[in-house]
Scaffold this motif. Structure first.
Motif, PDB file in Angstrom:
ATOM      1  N   ASP A 113       0.838  -1.199   0.000  1.00 22.76           N
ATOM      2  CA  ASP A 113       0.000   0.000   0.000  1.00 22.76           C
ATOM      3  C   ASP A 113       0.877   1.255   0.000  1.00 22.76           C
ATOM      4  N   ASP A 114       0.482   2.271  -0.767  1.00 23.96           N
ATOM      5  CA  ASP A 114       1.208   3.550  -0.882  1.00 23.96           C
ATOM      6  C   ASP A 114       2.605   3.389  -1.472  1.00 23.96           C
ATOM      7  N   TRP A 115       2.874   2.296  -2.116  1.00 23.69           N
ATOM      8  CA  TRP A 115       4.202   2.036  -2.692  1.00 23.69           C
ATOM      9  C   TRP A 115       4.560   3.101  -3.715  1.00 23.69           C
ATOM     10  N   PRO A 116       5.810   3.596  -3.754  1.00 24.61           N
ATOM     11  CA  PRO A 116       6.967   3.252  -2.915  1.00 24.61           C
ATOM     12  C   PRO A 116       7.209   4.238  -1.775  1.00 24.61           C
ATOM     13  N   VAL A 117       6.222   5.066  -1.450  1.00 27.16           N
ATOM     14  CA  VAL A 117       6.404   6.093  -0.428  1.00 27.16           C
ATOM     15  C   VAL A 117       6.784   5.460   0.911  1.00 27.16           C
ATOM     16  N   GLY A 118       7.781   6.025   1.553  1.00 28.56           N
ATOM     17  CA  GLY A 118       8.190   5.561   2.872  1.00 28.56           C
ATOM     18  C   GLY A 118       9.119   4.374   2.864  1.00 28.56           C
ATOM     19  N   ARG A 119       9.472   3.876   1.679  1.00 29.14           N
ATOM     20  CA  ARG A 119      10.349   2.704   1.597  1.00 29.14           C
ATOM     21  C   ARG A 119      11.750   3.109   1.147  1.00 29.14           C
ATOM     22  N   GLY A 120      12.718   2.329   1.563  1.00 24.86           N
ATOM     23  CA  GLY A 120      14.081   2.603   1.143  1.00 24.86           C
ATOM     24  C   GLY A 120      15.052   1.569   1.652  1.00 24.86           C
ATOM     25  N   ILE A 121      16.318   1.758   1.299  1.00 22.77           N
ATOM     26  CA  ILE A 121      17.373   0.837   1.702  1.00 22.77           C
ATOM     27  C   ILE A 121      18.609   1.641   2.109  1.00 22.77           C
ATOM     28  N   PHE A 122      19.227   1.223   3.183  1.00 25.08           N
ATOM     29  CA  PHE A 122      20.480   1.805   3.669  1.00 25.08           C
ATOM     30  C   PHE A 122      21.562   0.746   3.492  1.00 25.08           C
ATOM     31  N   TYR A 123      22.727   1.143   3.002  1.00 32.44           N
ATOM     32  CA  TYR A 123      23.828   0.175   2.955  1.00 32.44           C
ATOM     33  C   TYR A 123      25.168   0.878   2.985  1.00 32.44           C
ATOM     34  N   ASN A 124      26.170   0.136   3.466  1.00 29.88           N
ATOM     35  CA  ASN A 124      27.530   0.652   3.500  1.00 29.88           C
ATOM     36  C   ASN A 124      28.183   0.454   2.136  1.00 29.88           C
ATOM     37  N   PRO A 125      29.320   1.092   1.869  1.00 28.01           N
ATOM     38  CA  PRO A 125      29.935   1.005   0.541  1.00 28.01           C
ATOM     39  C   PRO A 125      30.228  -0.426   0.086  1.00 28.01           C
ATOM     40  N   ASP A 126      30.604  -1.306   1.023  1.00 32.29           N
ATOM     41  CA  ASP A 126      30.910  -2.691   0.657  1.00 32.29           C
ATOM     42  C   ASP A 126      29.668  -3.562   0.534  1.00 32.29           C
ATOM     43  N   LYS A 127      28.504  -3.006   0.889  1.00 35.56           N
ATOM     44  CA  LYS A 127      27.231  -3.734   0.865  1.00 35.56           C
ATOM     45  C   LYS A 127      27.300  -5.015   1.713  1.00 35.56           C
ATOM     46  N   THR A 128      27.975  -4.899   2.841  1.00 38.13           N
ATOM     47  CA  THR A 128      28.004  -6.001   3.799  1.00 38.13           C
ATOM     48  C   THR A 128      27.046  -5.747   4.963  1.00 38.13           C
ATOM     49  N   PHE A 129      26.500  -4.535   5.038  1.00 36.19           N
ATOM     50  CA  PHE A 129      25.516  -4.202   6.057  1.00 36.19           C
ATOM     51  C   PHE A 129      24.422  -3.380   5.415  1.00 36.19           C
ATOM     52  N   LEU A 130      23.178  -3.844   5.548  1.00 32.99           N
ATOM     53  CA  LEU A 130      22.035  -3.197   4.919  1.00 32.99           C
ATOM     54  C   LEU A 130      20.888  -3.083   5.912  1.00 32.99           C
ATOM     55  N   VAL A 131      20.030  -2.109   5.685  1.00 31.13           N
ATOM     56  CA  VAL A 131      18.798  -1.976   6.457  1.00 31.13           C
ATOM     57  C   VAL A 131      17.668  -1.693   5.481  1.00 31.13           C
ATOM     58  N   TRP A 132      16.643  -2.531   5.500  1.00 34.16           N
ATOM     59  CA  TRP A 132      15.441  -2.284   4.709  1.00 34.16           C
ATOM     60  C   TRP A 132      14.462  -1.501   5.570  1.00 34.16           C
ATOM     61  N   VAL A 133      13.844  -0.495   5.011  1.00 38.18           N
ATOM     62  CA  VAL A 133      12.873   0.332   5.724  1.00 38.18           C
ATOM     63  C   VAL A 133      11.485   0.156   5.116  1.00 38.18           C
ATOM     64  N   ASN A 134      10.535  -0.245   5.972  1.00 38.57           N
ATOM     65  CA  ASN A 134       9.122  -0.364   5.583  1.00 38.57           C
ATOM     66  C   ASN A 134       8.866  -1.384   4.487  1.00 38.57           C
ATOM     67  N   GLU A 135       9.646  -2.468   4.489  1.00 36.53           N
ATOM     68  CA  GLU A 135       9.270  -3.587   3.628  1.00 36.53           C
ATOM     69  C   GLU A 135       8.278  -4.405   4.428  1.00 36.53           C
ATOM     70  N   GLU A 136       8.477  -5.700   4.619  1.00 36.70           N
ATOM     71  CA  GLU A 136       7.529  -6.498   5.403  1.00 36.70           C
ATOM     72  C   GLU A 136       7.473  -6.000   6.852  1.00 36.70           C
ATOM     73  N   ASP A 137       8.634  -5.826   7.463  1.00 36.01           N
ATOM     74  CA  ASP A 137       8.704  -5.260   8.809  1.00 36.01           C
ATOM     75  C   ASP A 137       9.106  -3.792   8.728  1.00 36.01           C
ATOM     76  N   HIS A 138       8.922  -3.078   9.826  1.00 37.10           N
ATOM     77  CA  HIS A 138       9.351  -1.681   9.850  1.00 37.10           C
ATOM     78  C   HIS A 138      10.823  -1.562   9.463  1.00 37.10           C
ATOM     79  N   LEU A 139      11.644  -2.438  10.049  1.00 32.44           N
ATOM     80  CA  LEU A 139      13.077  -2.421   9.770  1.00 32.44           C
ATOM     81  C   LEU A 139      13.589  -3.849   9.660  1.00 32.44           C
ATOM     82  N   ARG A 140      14.472  -4.084   8.712  1.00 30.04           N
ATOM     83  CA  ARG A 140      15.189  -5.350   8.599  1.00 30.04           C
ATOM     84  C   ARG A 140      16.681  -5.031   8.576  1.00 30.04           C
TER      85      ARG A 140
END
Length: 372
Positions: free
Chosen positions: A197-224
């Motif tokens: 619902d309301d896709w893609p508003v409020g969704r995004g991804i955070f990651y470090n340059p090496d892409k070894t640490f990521l955070v999903w925002v507002n996918e299935e859970d609030h944060l992954r």
């Protein structure tokens, strides 16, 4: 909102062929007791079961409309939780990630022939916020804003940038999806549960340059929160994730939703408790072709999915294998259970392909014995 009543959905599921946990545990009596109840966020039984009634091939078949749904609709959630997590009572120990400076995990695949990558992830919800079925656009925007502010606390190896899906080019999204970093928006099970619902508003991804640490925002859970890297060094992956969780809990204003009996609260009851899924992308063509493959995984408390996540297809002979149990045990216990299970999978694959040496067999058997 659905124009089909909760009665109509229940009647469809009741008379259908389905193996979902919802179908197995919902009775007419439970349905009648719960169908008119409401949560603080006006969550209904329909919000929780709609996806599982539309998609009769669902595995779980139920999602929480909001954090309070687990208590208001406990009459159906608790039987499903006990059934899925194979526990006699709905209870969960205090968090325990172990001593991350003295893990002693070792390399999961010393031969370097089978495991291509390793990841560990956890889900978290922001306390006091609704889940997708009861969330409004303003809730998604506010949650994203809070998440972006919290992610600024990271430094060193964990330092990275946040990329909102709104405005992200299709080419960039495709690139991240193909690299297995970004979630897909093609899951009908999640779609019918209002995740998009309301896709893609409020969704995004955070990651470090090496892409070894990521955070999903507002996918299935609030944060992954996800820690991952090529190869099979589980210790490095796990330590990075725990360090990130400790950092954000100590330095940010986020307060994660937690329940005395259910552990950390998540959208799907299959992820409650530790919410932790430790997984490997592993090449096991011999074992995967055996008729006892799924029974073998079940015996070792493992689950399999496609490399692009739940409800996705396998790619070639590479499978995503992870721990299945998340409730009723600690984080470190869940990871050790995964280590023992993956060791058993490797030993069986090498037995079947005839490539295992005596020394390798002893090493793998020793690891399985040590972790069980």
């Amino acid at each position: 909102m659905s124009t089909i009543s909760v009665e109509d959905h229940w009647n469809r599921l009741k008379h259908a062929q389905s193996t979902s946990f919802l179908k197995r545990n919902m009775t007419e009596l439970i349905f009648r007791e719960l169908k008119d109840k409401l949560t603080y966020f006006n969550g209904t039984l329909l919000d929780c079961i709609q996806g599982g009634c539309i998609n009769l091939d669902s595995g779980c078949g139920i999602y929480a409309s909001d954090p309070e749904a687990y208590d208001v609709f406990s009459g159906i959630f608790h039987p499903i939780i006990k059934d899925y997590h194979k526990v006699d009572t709905v209870s969960h120990p205090n968090p325990d990630f172990g001593d991350i400076n003295n893990l002693g995990f070792g390399d999961l695949d010393p031969t370097k022939r089978y495991i291509t990558s390793t990841r560990v992830r956890v889900g978290r919800s922001q306390a006091g916020f609704p889940f997708h079925p009861t969330a409004k656009l303003k809730d998604r925007v506010e949650l994203e804003s809070r998440a972006k502010e919290a992610l600024d606390v990271f430094s060193g190896e964990l330092d990275g940038s946040y990329y909102p899906l709104s405005g992200m080019s299709r080419e960039k999204q495709t690139e991240l999806i193909e690299e297995h970093y970004l979630y897909l928006q093609e899951n009908r099970f999640l779609g019918d549960a209002h995740v998009y619902d309301d896709w893609p508003v409020g969704r995004g991804i955070f990651y470090n340059p090496d892409k070894t640490f990521l955070v999903w925002v507002n996918e299935e859970d609030h944060l992954r929160f996800i820690s991952m890297q090529k190869g099979s060094d589980l210790g490095a992956v796990y330590k990075r994730l725990v360090t990130a969780l400790n950092t954000i809990e100590e330095k940010s204003s986020l307060k994660f939703g937690h329940h005395s009996k259910l552990g950390y609260l998540t959208f799907c009851p299959s992820n409650l408790g530790t919410t932790l899924r430790a997984s490997v992308h592993i090449r096991i063509p011999c074992l995967a072709s055996q008729p006892y493959f799924h029974d073998f995984l079940e015996k070792h408390h493992l689950q399999v999915r496609g490399v692009n996540g739940v409800h996705t297809e396998m790619i070639g002979d590479i499978y995503d294998i992870s721990n299945k149990r998340r409730l009723g045990l600690t984080e470190i216990q869940a990871v050790r259970e995964m280590i023992a299970g993956v060791g058993a999978v490797l030993a069986e694959e090498q037995r079947l392909d005839g490539s295992i040496t005596h020394a390798e067999k002893q090493t793998l058997e020793g690891r399985v014995a040590a972790e069980t």
